[in-house]
Write an enzyme that holds these catalytic residues in place. Structure first.
Site, PDB file in Angstrom:
ATOM      1  CD  GLU A   1       0.945  -5.570   3.213  1.00 20.41           C
ATOM      2  OE1 GLU A   1       0.388  -4.771   3.735  1.00 20.41           O
ATOM      3  OE2 GLU A   1       1.358  -5.278   2.009  1.00 20.41           O
TER       4      GLU A   1
ATOM      5  CB  CYS B   1      -3.606  -7.723   8.737  1.00 25.10           C
ATOM      6  SG  CYS B   1      -3.773  -7.765   7.165  1.00 25.10           S
TER       7      CYS B   1
HETATM    8  P1  NAP Z   1       4.535 -12.952  13.935  1.00 24.98           P
HETATM    9  O1  NAP Z   1       4.594 -13.266  15.253  1.00 24.98           O
HETATM   10  O2  NAP Z   1       5.058 -12.017  13.582  1.00 24.98           O
HETATM   11  O3  NAP Z   1       4.403 -14.138  12.959  1.00 24.98           O
HETATM   12  C1  NAP Z   1       4.492 -13.665  11.449  1.00 24.98           C
HETATM   13  C2  NAP Z   1       6.009 -15.127  10.463  1.00 24.98           C
HETATM   14  O4  NAP Z   1       6.692 -14.606  11.144  1.00 24.98           O
HETATM   15  C3  NAP Z   1       5.613 -16.348  11.502  1.00 24.98           C
HETATM   16  O5  NAP Z   1       5.793 -16.808  10.059  1.00 24.98           O
HETATM   17  C4  NAP Z   1       7.261 -16.667  12.573  1.00 24.98           C
HETATM   18  O6  NAP Z   1       7.148 -18.174  12.089  1.00 24.98           O
HETATM   19  C5  NAP Z   1       7.928 -16.153  11.334  1.00 24.98           C
HETATM   20  N1  NAP Z   1       8.547 -16.128  12.349  1.00 24.98           N
HETATM   21  C6  NAP Z   1       8.874 -15.028  13.188  1.00 24.98           C
HETATM   22  N2  NAP Z   1      10.450 -14.856  13.746  1.00 24.98           N
HETATM   23  C7  NAP Z   1      11.096 -15.058  12.333  1.00 24.98           C
HETATM   24  C8  NAP Z   1      12.321 -15.024  12.314  1.00 24.98           C
HETATM   25  N3  NAP Z   1      13.704 -14.658  13.384  1.00 24.98           N
HETATM   26  N4  NAP Z   1      12.732 -15.321  10.986  1.00 24.98           N
HETATM   27  C9  NAP Z   1      11.869 -16.040  10.061  1.00 24.98           C
HETATM   28  N5  NAP Z   1      10.152 -15.388  10.481  1.00 24.98           N
HETATM   29  C10 NAP Z   1      10.321 -15.915  12.372  1.00 24.98           C
HETATM   30  O7  NAP Z   1       3.208 -12.273  13.468  1.00 24.98           O
HETATM   31  P2  NAP Z   1       1.710 -13.030  13.863  1.00 24.98           P
HETATM   32  O8  NAP Z   1       1.393 -12.547  15.235  1.00 24.98           O
HETATM   33  O9  NAP Z   1       1.925 -14.760  13.244  1.00 24.98           O
HETATM   34  O10 NAP Z   1       0.519 -12.475  12.586  1.00 24.98           O
HETATM   35  C11 NAP Z   1      -0.113 -11.195  13.704  1.00 24.98           C
HETATM   36  C12 NAP Z   1       0.328  -9.655  13.150  1.00 24.98           C
HETATM   37  O11 NAP Z   1       0.233 -10.242  11.291  1.00 24.98           O
HETATM   38  C13 NAP Z   1      -0.712  -9.105  13.454  1.00 24.98           C
HETATM   39  O12 NAP Z   1       0.520  -7.460  14.231  1.00 24.98           O
HETATM   40  C14 NAP Z   1      -1.020  -8.210  12.336  1.00 24.98           C
HETATM   41  O13 NAP Z   1      -1.146  -7.093  11.897  1.00 24.98           O
HETATM   42  C15 NAP Z   1       0.097  -8.695  11.391  1.00 24.98           C
HETATM   43  N6  NAP Z   1      -0.690  -9.247   9.809  1.00 24.98           N
HETATM   44  C16 NAP Z   1      -0.046  -8.488   8.960  1.00 24.98           C
HETATM   45  C17 NAP Z   1      -1.164  -8.137   8.002  1.00 24.98           C
HETATM   46  C18 NAP Z   1      -0.860  -7.379   6.637  1.00 24.98           C
HETATM   47  O14 NAP Z   1      -1.816  -7.475   4.757  1.00 24.98           O
HETATM   48  N7  NAP Z   1      -0.392  -6.054   6.589  1.00 24.98           N
HETATM   49  C19 NAP Z   1      -2.280  -9.238   7.325  1.00 24.98           C
HETATM   50  C20 NAP Z   1      -2.149 -10.233   8.546  1.00 24.98           C
HETATM   51  C21 NAP Z   1      -1.404  -9.805  10.381  1.00 24.98           C
HETATM   52  P3  NAP Z   1       6.100 -18.787  13.476  1.00 24.98           P
HETATM   53  O15 NAP Z   1       5.299 -18.373  13.645  1.00 24.98           O
HETATM   54  O16 NAP Z   1       7.169 -20.388  13.801  1.00 24.98           O
HETATM   55  O17 NAP Z   1       6.559 -17.931  14.927  1.00 24.98           O
END
Ligand code: NAP
Length: 523
Positions: free
Chosen positions: A255, A294
């Site tokens: 997602e 999102c």
């Molecule tokens: P993110 O930076 O991509 O992080 C998401 C998750 O991935 C975090 O738990 C992060 O951990 C983890 N992560 C990062 N690098 C990783 C790796 N190499 N291996 C394993 N895990 C890793 O996203 P965010 O800033 O938290 O969220 C914002 C984004 O989420 C927006 O683009 C939004 O559109 C999207 N979103 C989508 C939905 C949906 O249902 N479609 C819902 C909510 C949000 P750390 O925090 O420890 O880096």
């Protein structure tokens, strides 16, 4: 305070100093999180052996009842969760409710929905299939719970709902859960897991949490495990391309980013009830959770002749939004979750500005904070942009600014409106506001295959419709293309991800024995 990881049946602090979790309003450190020294491989193995075995020994109805008990634990501790959301996410009460009450509602929904599966332990997919002339040899498709762990990697914006909307169908399926919340807001997830584990509601190993860096978590996944990821498209791409994920064909649901739109029909007149419904929906979606949702509306598609009227109505309401310290009860919108997100939103905004002009400037000094210091808190006021030539623009259809920012896109014809809405290259939701049933149905069908969800609103459902941004557990959540191609929720359809479909070919008397502990449910 150290956030304790719960893995392998032990509460462990992680080594070294860890990463700070910060109050986005006051800028003060709240906690630290570290996964250094945590043995992810052993933790997953414990979850598979202890949690998985115990959960699969129960039937669906018993596991559904466990979800109801989890909801009770969360309800009993709710007050603390609001305080954590206020401190760690800068959430006013209304925003925190979406995350916390949304989680409890979802758990309660799956508790009810799952109970209909009764004392079965697996699902039959349709009936027997005759393979040849002889009725004695036939085939039965079935869905059995996977025997690995559901690894939930979550985004920062829904530390509560993001956990339970995934954990509910996983646990109902008999699959143990290990959650890795986004580090910046991990406190609420960690605390909820702690409360549920300590309540003893779930079998040991059914629920684990790690707070901080994912370390080698992906390296130790087996073909039995699943990953349900929510976050940015960039991170999703890295995870999907991970060597061990590819080697073991680890099933992954994604997602990710979404450029959702809200479309005002060509039949609508300024000031009409549909017009008011549309304007209120856009305003709500821009300011709820400071646009960090999102499903939030990023593109506002309106007839060219109504662009001025919509601009006036939106700017009048948006400029009245009280933004400040969410501890103040009069405040409607709090800060973004941290300075990193603020910088990312500002960077995205500067790209959107290449295609647009500013109608309402959220960075302007005219936005006065009620009782917060803008040099300390990560504040961004609602920002409205106008794209005069949306058919030829690129950034407005490609850049997701994760904050209270949206762009008005005028259209000249119905076809153009549809073309613009479809430009998102795959989004979670599009909503259409009109009193013309033909336009609503044509638009819904034209938009359906590029969106996970289409919301059609006329005045008849003005009061009862569930909202553009609200994800209902009985309806599908997810979207194609840019947004990850994933599917979540959708009632008991959600169980599909946590089961394996296989077919058993054999003598009918064997097939009937196989089906003894199963119920027929087509996912
Ligand atoms: P993110 O930076 O991509 O992080 C998401 C998750 O991935 C975090 O738990 C992060 O951990 C983890 N992560 C990062 N690098 C990783 C790796 N190499 N291996 C394993 N895990 C890793 O996203 P965010 O800033 O938290 O969220 C914002 C984004 O989420 C927006 O683009 C939004 O559109 C999207 N979103 C989508 C939905 C949906 O249902 N479609 C819902 C909510 C949000 P750390 O925090 O420890 O880096």
């Amino acid at each position: 305070m150290r956030l304790l990881n719960y893995v392998g049946g032990k509460w462990l602090p992680g080594e070294e100093r860890g990463v700070p979790l910060v109050d986005p309003t006051l800028g003060i450190e709240l906690a630290r999180a570290s996964t250094i020294g945590i043995d992810f491989g052993a933790g997953l193995e414990h979850a598979r052996r202890a949690g998985g075995t115990e959960l699969r020994a129960l039937d669906y109805a018993t596991r559904a009842a466990l979800l109801g008990k989890i909801a009770e634990v969360l309800l009993a501790n709710k007050k603390d969760y609001y305080e954590i959301a206020l401190a760690n996410s800068g959430s006013p009460e209304g925003d925190a409710a979406i995350d916390i009450e949304g989680a409890i509602f979802t758990l309660q929904y799956f508790a009810r929905a799952g109970s209909v599966l009764g004392n079965a332990k697996m699902l039959l997919d349709a009936g027997l299939v005759k393979l040849g002339k002889d009725d004695g040899f036939q085939a039965q498709h079935m869905l059995t719970p996977v025997r690995g762990v559901a690894v939930l990697i979550n985004a920062f914006n829904f530390p509560s709902w993001g956990l339970w909307e995934k954990a509910a169908p996983a646990l109902l399926s008999g699959v143990p859960v290990l959650v890795k919340p986004a580090t910046s807001t991990a406190w609420l997830t960690q605390r909820m897991v702690e409360d549920v584990v300590k309540s003893g509601v779930l079998p040991e190993g059914a629920l684990s949490v790690v707070c901080g860096d994912a370390g080698n978590l992906l390296d130790v996944l087996t073909p039995d495990d699943l990953v349900s990821f929510t976050g940015s498209a960039d991170t999703a791409m890295r995870l999907r391309g991970h060597t061990n994920v590819l080697r073991n064909s680890v099933r992954m649901n994604v997602e990710a980013d979404s450029l959702n739109s809200c479309l005002l029909g060509p039949d609508v007149k300024a000031g009409s009830p549909e017009f008011e419904l549309f304007v209120n929906e856009v305003v709500r979606e821009m300011i709820v959770k400071a646009g960090q949702k999102c499903t939030a509306i990023r593109r506002i598609i309106v007839p060219l002749g109504l662009a001025d009227a919509v601009t006036q109505a939106l700017t009048a309401l948006l400029s009245k939004t009280s933004i400040s310290n969410p501890r103040n009860k009069d405040v409607r919108m709090g800060p973004l979750v941290n300075y990193q997100q603020l910088a990312s939103a500002q960077e995205g905004l500067s790209r959107l500005k290449q295609d647009t002009r500013v109608l309402l400037d959220g960075g302007a000094p005219s936005f006065k904070l009620v009782d917060a210091d803008p040099s300390v808190g990560a504040f961004l006021a609602p920002t409205l942009l106008y794209c005069a030539n949306p058919l030829n623009a690129s950034h407005v259809h490609n850049v997701e600014v994760f904050g209270p920012v949206a762009t008005l896109l005028p259209y000249k014809t119905r076809d153009e409106a549809i073309v613009l809405a479809r430009r998102s290259q795959g989004s979670l939701v599009a909503s259409v506001f009109s009193d013309d049933a033909d336009f609503l149905s044509v638009a819904a069908l034209e938009l359906a295959n590029i969106h996970g969800r289409v919301l059609a609103v006329n005045t008849d459902v003005g009061a009862s419709q569930t909202g553009h941004g609200n994800v209902m557990p009985m309806c599908l959540h997810g979207g194609p293309g840019r947004t990850g191609g994933g599917e979540e929720l959708g009632g008991l359809r959600a169980l599909g991800f946590y089961h394996r479909r296989s077919v058993i070919q054999g003598p009918v008397n064997v097939l009937s024995k196989v089906g003894v502990s199963a119920t027929t449910f087509n996912i």
